[in-house]
Structure formats: C-alpha cells, structure tokens
Design a protein around this motif. Structure first.
Motif, PDB file in Angstrom:
ATOM      1  N   SER A   1       1.156  -1.207  -0.228  1.00 13.62           N
ATOM      2  CA  SER A   1      -0.104  -0.145   0.129  1.00 13.62           C
ATOM      3  C   SER A   1       1.162   1.128   0.361  1.00 13.62           C
ATOM      4  O   SER A   1       0.203   2.613   0.056  1.00 13.62           O
ATOM      5  N   SER A   2       2.015   1.399  -0.198  1.00 15.33           N
ATOM      6  CA  SER A   2       3.086   2.627  -0.322  1.00 15.33           C
ATOM      7  C   SER A   2       3.311   2.508  -1.681  1.00 15.33           C
ATOM      8  O   SER A   2       3.790   3.942  -1.799  1.00 15.33           O
TER       9      SER A   2
ATOM     10  N   ASN B   1       8.854  -1.580  -6.919  1.00 15.47           N
ATOM     11  CA  ASN B   1       8.842  -1.000  -4.803  1.00 15.47           C
ATOM     12  C   ASN B   1       7.645  -2.489  -5.031  1.00 15.47           C
ATOM     13  O   ASN B   1       7.187  -1.773  -4.003  1.00 15.47           O
ATOM     14  N   ASN B   2       7.465  -3.710  -4.884  1.00 16.10           N
ATOM     15  CA  ASN B   2       6.283  -4.348  -4.649  1.00 16.10           C
ATOM     16  C   ASN B   2       5.063  -3.507  -4.632  1.00 16.10           C
ATOM     17  O   ASN B   2       4.154  -3.728  -3.623  1.00 16.10           O
ATOM     18  N   GLY B   3       4.579  -2.643  -5.078  1.00 14.40           N
ATOM     19  CA  GLY B   3       3.414  -1.711  -5.861  1.00 14.40           C
ATOM     20  C   GLY B   3       2.200  -2.275  -6.127  1.00 14.40           C
ATOM     21  O   GLY B   3       2.606  -3.221  -7.227  1.00 14.40           O
TER      22      GLY B   3
ATOM     23  N   GLN C   1      -8.066   7.252  -5.977  1.00 18.90           N
ATOM     24  CA  GLN C   1      -7.115   5.798  -6.605  1.00 18.90           C
ATOM     25  C   GLN C   1      -5.855   5.373  -5.242  1.00 18.90           C
ATOM     26  O   GLN C   1      -5.415   4.737  -5.359  1.00 18.90           O
ATOM     27  N   GLY C   2      -5.774   6.580  -4.801  1.00 18.29           N
ATOM     28  CA  GLY C   2      -4.442   5.874  -3.988  1.00 18.29           C
ATOM     29  C   GLY C   2      -3.756   6.418  -4.578  1.00 18.29           C
ATOM     30  O   GLY C   2      -2.307   5.698  -3.782  1.00 18.29           O
TER      31      GLY C   2
ATOM     32  N   ARG D   1       4.564  11.404  -6.044  1.00 17.42           N
ATOM     33  CA  ARG D   1       5.769  11.329  -6.809  1.00 17.42           C
ATOM     34  C   ARG D   1       5.763  11.793  -8.401  1.00 17.42           C
ATOM     35  O   ARG D   1       4.118  10.927  -8.940  1.00 17.42           O
ATOM     36  N   TYR D   2       6.530  12.344  -8.981  1.00 15.61           N
ATOM     37  CA  TYR D   2       5.949  12.112 -10.384  1.00 15.61           C
ATOM     38  C   TYR D   2       7.779  11.443 -11.200  1.00 15.61           C
ATOM     39  O   TYR D   2       8.609  11.809 -10.458  1.00 15.61           O
ATOM     40  N   LEU D   3       7.427  10.650 -12.238  1.00 15.46           N
ATOM     41  CA  LEU D   3       8.741  10.285 -13.473  1.00 15.46           C
ATOM     42  C   LEU D   3       8.072  10.901 -14.636  1.00 15.46           C
ATOM     43  O   LEU D   3       6.839  10.238 -15.038  1.00 15.46           O
TER      44      LEU D   3
END
Ligand code: GLU
Ligand code: ZN
Length: 295
Positions: free
Chosen positions: A4-5, A36-38, A183-184, A214-216
């Motif tokens: 969730s992070s 990132n295990n996201g 959507q978090g 954050r942006y990429l």
C-alpha cells in the motif's frame, strides 16, 4: 515497501490504439510499481466520446495482456465517474474559484492558448458555457524523478484553464487529479508530454487538499532535430507478434540493458527480468528516434 505504500497506474486514452510511445510509458510505470512491490492500476480515460475510436478500449487492454502486463483490481473508467467530477466542479464554481466562460474559439485566437481572463468577473451562469478555474499569479514547481526541477508560472504561462468544456465534457486536468487521489495513487509515471500539465494538477491538488504524488516523466521520442515526432513517424498499433522485440526496444529506450540471451524470451519473462533489474536512474531525459530504433 509494503503494497500500500506504492500505488502506480496506467491511464490510456482510447482515442486510438497503443503505439510504441505508450508502450514505453506503460512499461516504465509497471516496472517501477512492481520493483517497489507496489500495486499497478488501470484507468481508462474515456472522457471524450466524440474522439474515442470504436473498439480502442478493448484493443488497448488486449494488447497490454498480450505484452504480459497484469494490473491489480478492476479497471476504472472515467466515463463512470461523472458524478464525482460534477460535485467538485459545482463546489469550485459556488466558491467562486471557477467561473463560466462564453468566449468563442475565434475570440480567443489572438491569445495563443493563454486565456486572458475576459469572463473572470462577468458572472455568467453555468449553462452553455465552459467552466474555467482561476489560477493564482504564482509559480508552481516540483522535482521530477527523471526530468529534475520543473517550474511554471500559472498566471503567465497557462492562464485560467478549462475544467469543463462548453459541450459539458469534463477536462482531463480535473478528472486526472480527482481520480489519482481517489485511487490512492502515490506515483505517477507517464510521458513527458504531460510535464507541462503537472503544475495545473499541483494547483488543483492544493486547492482541494489532496496529497501530491511523486512524478516520473519518461522521455518523449523526438526526431533527430529535436522536434516532436510527426504523425508520419508514428509507429503503427502494437502488433502482438512483435511483443518480444518491441519490449526489448522499450526497455532499452528506458536505459535498461537486457542482454542478448533475452532475444527469445517471452513477454512475461522480459517483464520479470525488467522488474528484477529496474533502475529508474538510467532513464534518459530525452530520446531521439535514432536512439529508440538503434537495436
Ligand atoms: N490519458 C493520458 C494519455 O493517454 C495520460 C494521463 C496521465 O497519465 O496522467 O496521454
Ligand atoms: Zn470567456
């Protein structure tokens, strides 16, 4: 990091099929999320039915699946979110933060896309008018993970911008901010063509008390002379027979270095390799057509 992070997403517009540039953006957001295990969410940005190509939604999802991508949860469609957009829009309007604009395209022609505020104090009603958000005379800036510092003066460089068109359609700028927050989404990875939309989105987040992700921004593929890729250069819809070579090319466009042993890998094997070896610091800031086709 726990699941969730990090929440990432891919948000295609069904105005056409996926092409190589959208594959690069999808791949970067997917690999960054998984490394990132996201979570990686799928959102169809179908805000503009007149510009939608019939069958494009299904074709995009089908192409992504054939290229090995897997998203988490149900895909969301912006066409099902109109109530949420209307609620915020009405609030902004009633608070005087947004106003109705009845200027014609012809009237605005001399101003080169920067709205001069003609209707700011006119007090027009919402009916048969575009709704514009008042912008402050301030510079907004952020640090992009690839592009570095980006700054833009909203008053001078953008002007009061449209959040609902005169024909009633909601604008991308409004919908994207509301949906990313809803959507978090913590991390937005997308094409650099949206870099100069980001300050508008930061302002909306601030106004609505929403967290800033954050942006990429991944490099756009430009012509060798630095100009934007013209229509004639644009690659055809992604062919499912070409998944392996195009994924390899997309990985290289993102500065990753898949070895020759991967030339016969399946799409899924390439994505798994990409997750294990993902290094966002290798992503170049710009990419020319030559470089994108080198391999
Ligand atoms: N729907 C947009 C596009 O296809 C992307 C929006 C975003 O990633 O913020 O260009
Ligand atoms: Zn106006």
């Amino acid at each position: 990091m726990t699941a969730s992070s990090y929440i990432g997403r891919f948000a295609p517009t069904p105005s056409g099929h996926l092409h190589f540039g959208s594959l690069v953006a999808a791949l970067a957001s997917y690999l960054d999320a998984r490394a990132n295990n996201g979570l990686w969410l799928m959102r169809m940005e179908d805000l503009d039915p007149p510009r939608e190509e019939p069958g494009a939604q299904a074709a995009i999802l089908d192409a992504l699946e054939r290229y090995g991508f897997e998203w988490d949860g149900e895909r969301v469609r912006q066409s099902e979110r109109h109530e949420a957009y209307a609620e915020v829009l009405n609030r902004l309007f009633n608070q005087g933060l947004a106003y109705a604009c009845t200027c014609s395209r012809k009237q605005l022609e001399p101003y080169h896309g920067i709205y001069p505020g003609l209707c700011r104090n006119a007090g027009h009603g919402q009916v048969d008018a575009a709704i514009r958000l008042r912008v402050p005379e301030l510079e907004y800036h952020f640090t992009d993970r690839v592009q570095g510092q980006f700054r833009q003066h909203l008053g001078r460089d953008v002007g009061d911008f449209v959040i609902q068109r005169r024909d009633g359609l909601y604008a991308y700028q409004l919908a994207v901010v509301l949906d990313d927050a809803w959507q978090g989404v913590t991390d937005i990875v997308r094409g650099a063509d949206l870099l100069d939309s980001t300050p508008r989105q930061l302002y909306l987040q601030e106004l609505l008390g929403l967290p800033q992700p954050r942006y990429l921004h991944v490099p756009l593929i430009t012509q060798p002379d630095g100009n934007k890729l013209g229509k004639s250069y644009r690659s055809p819809p992604l062919d499912s027979d070409q998944a392996t070579p195009l994924l390899l090319r997309a990985l290289r466009a993102l500065g990753q270095q898949p070895g020759d042993e991967l030339h016969h890998a399946s799409p899924r094997e390439l994505l798994d390799w990409g997750i294990r070896h993902w290094d966002a610091r290798q992503i170049p800031r710009v990419l020319t057509l030559d470089e994108a086709q080198l391999h």
